[in-house]
Design an enzyme around this catalytic site. Sequence first.
Site: not given
Length: 259
Positions: A15-16
């Site tokens: 994830f960002d």
Amino acid sequence: MTTTRPITSFTCLTFDCFGTLVDWEGGIYKALSPLTRDLPASHPLHNDRSATLRAFIRLEGEVQRSRPNALYYSVLAETYGNLATELGVETNEEDKAKFGTSVGDWPVYPDTIDALKRLHKHFKLVILSNVDRDSFKRTLTQQLTGIDFDAIYTAQEIGSYKPSLNNFEYLIEHCAKDLGVKKEGIIHTAQSLHHDHVPAMQMGLASAWIERGVEVESVMGGDIKAYEGKVSYSWHCRSMGEMADAVDAFMFQANSLDN
């Protein structure tokens, strides 16, 4: 969400964080209010959230490119000062430092915690973020409470900022070394087309676009028309909750067929 390969055949979601899980834009815009609240009505950025965020993102990118080894709180502080100069507004070192440490105050999206808990039943969860360790620690303890990520990789230890391919090479290498997850098992999950999906395509990573900005226009995500041929995501959702719902529905259908 459409792909030729079932989403549950992957084993890891990377994830960002800020923009995808945490409301980066809302947090930044609120923290910029000391610079923008007294702008005259004739000023181009007066009460213009999108234009203000575009100006901030442009200046932040300049700082990150010129100082790739700078810690994120320092990048934020310098960008705040540069925006003040550009706006013709006075500021001071105390205000810049306060802005630089505001990361832990940025709100998590309402759907994030529940979605991550549901997704963690099926995937390892990994963070690839453009922040420093201390800033992310504050977010983890104040906003992402109850989420035990399997790995956290930040710009601080990598030594560069996304969209540098160096960050994604680091991600792939360390997911394999630290978690036993090969590139083929990863879905990179992010909002920003520029910072995440362009390099994900270049690195041959499967990706999911979380297109935040249904209620309020998103600047960070980007205009998909401008990235034609530069991104290639297999899944497209409006929120993390929508992604978790899709995974749950797929699992329910698969279990029903097995029974």
